[in-house]
Design a protein around this motif. Structure first.
Motif, short mmCIF file in Angstrom:
data_model
loop_
_atom_site.label_atom_id
_atom_site.label_comp_id
_atom_site.label_asym_id
_atom_site.label_seq_id
_atom_site.Cartn_x
_atom_site.Cartn_y
_atom_site.Cartn_z
N ILE A 22 18.79 43.93 85.48
CA ILE A 22 19.62 44.72 85.91
C ILE A 22 19.75 46.27 85.15
CG2 ILE A 22 22.38 44.99 84.63
CD1 ILE A 22 22.67 41.73 84.98
N LYS A 35 23.87 38.49 83.74
CA LYS A 35 25.46 38.68 85.06
C LYS A 35 25.90 39.21 84.08
CE LYS A 35 23.72 40.01 89.40
NZ LYS A 35 23.56 39.60 91.30
N SER A 49 27.99 42.46 84.47
CA SER A 49 27.24 42.95 85.69
C SER A 49 28.40 43.60 86.08
CB SER A 49 28.19 41.67 86.36
OG SER A 49 29.12 41.19 85.60
#
Ligand code: FES
Ligand code: FES
Length: 165
Positions: free
Chosen positions: A2, A17, A63
């Protein structure tokens, strides 16, 4: 993997996430200025800014911050509003134990960035979710007003009488 944008820098991290942003900042990126208090979005100790909005990082999955600008206490002093708030906090000796104060500063700075001259009710609304067990609320309010009335950091750097909590 990420990718986050934290204080203007890209940071690539390998977390699930749904990992709370707070733990990503503290445990993965070693940025411990953002504090854990309740873990339930109730105390404000974990406040960061996401695209300028004061946000409780303990209940924000990482996320949700992808593609957005995350600002933390470590770099808030680089912004004009952050500089004024930090200078006012020092001038008025706002913190007591200090634990809640990074969250207080992040909320106060988000407020000033959008409302340079906030009313009392603006301050009440913006700061309502930030709890201070030491009861520094009067100095926090005075600090926000001092920062709002200043046009430069120099205007708020002079020590003045402490407002008792
Ligand atoms: S630790 Fe996030 S609101 Fe309390
Ligand atoms: S200064 Fe101690 S909790 Fe706020």
């Amino acid at each position: 993997m990420i990718r986050l944008n934290v204080n203007g820098k890209p940071r690539d991290i390998d977390v699930a996430k749904d990992t709370p942003l707070l733990w990503t900042l503290r445990d993965v990126l070693n940025m411990t200025g953002t504090k854990f208090g309740c873990g339930q979005g109730l105390c404000g100790a974990c406040t960061v800014q996401i695209d300028g909005q004061a946000t409780r990082s303990c209940i924000t999955p990482v996320s949700a911050a992808v593609g957005k600008k995350i600002a933390t206490i470590e770099a808030i002093g680089r912004t004009p509003a952050g500089r004024r708030i930090e200078a006012a906090w020092l001038a008025l000796d706002v913190p007591q134990c200090g634990y809640c104060q990074s969250g207080q500063i992040m909320s106060a700075t988000a407020l000033l960035a959008t409302k340079p001259n906030p009313s009392d009710s603006d301050i009440d609304d913006a700061m309502a979710g930030n709890i201070c067990r030491c009861g520094t609320y009067p100095r926090i309010r005075a600090g926000i007003k001092k920062a709002a009335s200043a046009t430069t950091t120099a205007d708020v750097s002079e020590p003045s009488n402490r407002t008792e909590a």
